[in-house]
Design a protein around this motif. Structure first.
Motif, mmCIF file in Angstrom:
data_model
loop_
_atom_site.group_PDB
_atom_site.id
_atom_site.type_symbol
_atom_site.label_atom_id
_atom_site.label_comp_id
_atom_site.label_asym_id
_atom_site.label_seq_id
_atom_site.Cartn_x
_atom_site.Cartn_y
_atom_site.Cartn_z
ATOM 1 N N PHE A 132 -7.734 14.423 -7.105
ATOM 2 C CA PHE A 132 -8.401 13.291 -6.484
ATOM 3 C C PHE A 132 -7.404 12.278 -6.285
ATOM 4 N N PHE A 133 -6.907 11.813 -7.285
ATOM 5 C CA PHE A 133 -5.927 10.531 -7.320
ATOM 6 C C PHE A 133 -4.629 10.837 -6.483
ATOM 7 N N MET A 134 -4.161 12.118 -6.648
ATOM 8 C CA MET A 134 -3.082 12.497 -5.811
ATOM 9 C C MET A 134 -3.337 12.332 -4.554
ATOM 10 N N ARG A 135 -4.551 12.860 -3.867
ATOM 11 C CA ARG A 135 -4.962 12.632 -2.448
ATOM 12 C C ARG A 135 -5.365 11.163 -2.195
ATOM 13 N N ALA A 136 -6.058 10.389 -3.160
ATOM 14 C CA ALA A 136 -6.010 9.035 -2.641
ATOM 15 C C ALA A 136 -4.928 8.307 -2.482
ATOM 16 N N GLY A 137 -3.851 8.619 -3.319
ATOM 17 C CA GLY A 137 -2.561 8.086 -3.186
ATOM 18 C C GLY A 137 -1.814 8.240 -2.077
ATOM 19 N N PHE A 138 -1.800 9.592 -1.606
ATOM 20 C CA PHE A 138 -1.383 9.974 -0.378
ATOM 21 C C PHE A 138 -1.781 9.328 0.836
ATOM 22 N N MET A 139 -3.025 9.282 0.847
ATOM 23 C CA MET A 139 -3.701 8.484 1.891
ATOM 24 C C MET A 139 -3.607 6.919 2.023
ATOM 25 N N THR A 140 -3.346 6.623 0.814
ATOM 26 C CA THR A 140 -3.155 5.065 0.839
ATOM 27 C C THR A 140 -1.868 4.847 1.196
ATOM 28 N N ALA B 98 3.131 5.574 -5.566
ATOM 29 C CA ALA B 98 3.387 5.585 -7.212
ATOM 30 C C ALA B 98 1.910 6.350 -7.791
ATOM 31 N N THR B 99 0.856 5.983 -7.270
ATOM 32 C CA THR B 99 -0.256 6.460 -7.611
ATOM 33 C C THR B 99 -0.328 8.181 -7.449
ATOM 34 N N ALA B 100 0.055 8.694 -6.277
ATOM 35 C CA ALA B 100 0.152 10.108 -6.332
ATOM 36 C C ALA B 100 1.030 10.722 -7.180
ATOM 37 N N ALA B 101 2.171 10.161 -7.357
ATOM 38 C CA ALA B 101 3.362 10.816 -8.245
ATOM 39 C C ALA B 101 2.714 10.631 -9.908
ATOM 40 N N ILE B 102 2.252 9.561 -10.188
ATOM 41 C CA ILE B 102 1.767 9.621 -11.481
ATOM 42 C C ILE B 102 0.640 10.684 -11.543
ATOM 43 N N LEU C 8 0.919 -1.017 -0.076
ATOM 44 C CA LEU C 8 0.218 0.050 0.057
ATOM 45 C C LEU C 8 0.911 1.282 0.117
ATOM 46 N N GLY C 9 2.136 1.222 0.769
ATOM 47 C CA GLY C 9 2.915 2.282 0.692
ATOM 48 C C GLY C 9 3.661 2.841 -0.501
ATOM 49 N N ILE C 10 4.108 1.666 -1.132
ATOM 50 C CA ILE C 10 4.447 1.740 -2.520
ATOM 51 C C ILE C 10 3.409 2.083 -3.528
ATOM 52 N N ALA C 11 2.398 1.384 -3.570
ATOM 53 C CA ALA C 11 1.268 1.807 -4.458
ATOM 54 C C ALA C 11 0.713 2.991 -4.391
#
Length: 382
Positions: free
Chosen positions: A276-284, A248-252, A242-245
């Protein structure tokens, strides 16, 4: 320190008592820690917004403080989605009936939706607010229906791959449809109190289903993965992933925010899928870091103020808004510099922690009192 024979921490930051069956899934403290973080961010957002005044409101530091505070609401919604999957999964294992488990969690969403109106009624009475504020769409108005919808989707599919796919599709659809939904001309014919749930209506909408509901579905996706872990080692591997994914989601998503916009009209801070996906990635990713933090030496067997705040997050939300925005703090409204407001945030957060502890102690005292009363009743009757 507690006697190790009485309570022993398991390696993932949860607790196991001497009589706890080995197969029992225990409360995950790192998720409570995350809720505690959401509480602190929520308080920061409200205190800085309400109590900062004068020239400080025009500074870059004030705007950055508001951006930080903007992570509180999505984090609460995200963690509510995680709780949907964990609660439904736990209920299904106990009862053997996934449909009943889904309906029970859906009902919880209905209860939260009802609490939203009770909260507005309280604000109307205590703050002498206009009657029209009863129709305001706030975070609980969105959280309740979103929880019910996520629980219904959880119950509609039965396998882990199906649930992961269903929540991923729902999350993506809600996010990518947001800029399009907000431009639909026919929504204007709806009554404002209904339209306000779909797209922003001035003076009524603090939150709307598009894209805020997507955070609940994104959290539910993470929740079904956590719920499937059956060993501490599996949960450790998942949280690393989850930390890696998440990172990566936030960076993309950040990279995509600089690409040409496929929408004719989209605002980065409100309706952009990239944001939205930046925030979702950070939270994941933050869930993975919170898990790691609970693994530090002594992290699993010490009292934590963050966990305390997290376990009473709804209570703190309920009482703090009126204290920050209501008549009780009227003299502080827009009267502090930004530095003073940050100091006030620290002091007020400490006060909320004391209120949380007092609430738990009162509930414990009341439970013991009722239990003693129940035991005494037969003897009294005889």
């Amino acid at each position: 320190m507690s006697d190790a024979r009485q309570v022993s921490p398991v390696p993932d930051g949860r607790f196991r008592g001497p009589d706890t069956p080995q197969g029992t899934r225990l409360r995950r403290r790192y998720l409570d820690w995350m809720r505690g973080l959401a509480v602190l961010i929520m308080i920061e957002a409200h205190v800085i917004d309400s109590w900062t005044g004068g020239y400080s409101r025009a500074t870059q530091a004030f705007r950055r403080s508001l951006v930080l505070g903007g992570f509180g609401a999505p984090l609460f919604l995200f963690l509510a989605g995680v709780a949907v999957a964990l609660s439904a999964g736990s209920k299904a294992r106990r009862s053997g009936d996934a449909g009943a488990a889904s309906r029970a969690v859906q009902w919880r969403g209905v209860e939260i939706f009802g609490l939203a109106f009770l909260f507005r009624l309280q604000a109307l009475i205590l703050g002498w607010a206009p009657v029209r504020t009863l129709l305001r769409v706030d975070i609980l108005n969105i959280m309740g229906p979103s929880i019910a919808a996520a629980a219904a989707l959880w119950g509609a599919v039965r396998t882990l791959p199906q649930r992961v796919l269903a929540f991923a599709v729902a999350t993506t659809a809600l996010s990518f449809l947001t800029p399009l939904i907000r431009r639909l001309p026919w929504l204007a014919i709806l009554p404002d109190p209904i339209e306000a749930y779909i797209r922003p209506v001035r003076g009524i909408s603090s939150f709307v289903l598009f894209p805020w509901a997507a955070f609940v579905f994104a959290g539910a996706l993470v929740g079904v993965l956590i719920d499937e872990t059956r060993t501490s080692e599996a949960e450790r591997r998942l949280n690393i992933a989850l930390g890696i994914a998440g990172g990566a989601t936030a960076a993309i998503a950040y990279w995509c925010s600089f690409r040409p916009n496929p929408y004719l009209r989209s605002d980065f801070w409100t309706s952009s899928p990239s944001f939205f996906f930046m925030r979702a990635g950070f939270m994941t990713a933050a869930i993975g870091f919170a898990y790691a933090w609970q693994l530090r030496p002594g992290g699993a067997d010490k009292w934590s103020p963050m966990v305390q705040l997290g376990r009473t997050s709804l209570f703190i939300y309920w009482i703090h808004v009126e204290m920050v925005y209501g008549l009780i703090s009227l003299r502080l409204h827009q009267s502090l510099t930004l530095t003073q407001a940050w100091i006030a945030w620290g002091l007020f957060s400490g006060f909320m922690l004391l209120c949380s502890i007092a609430k738990d102690r009162f509930v414990g005292w009341w439970a013991v009192r009722r239990q003693r009363g129940t035991r005494a009743t037969p003897a009294t009757a005889g």
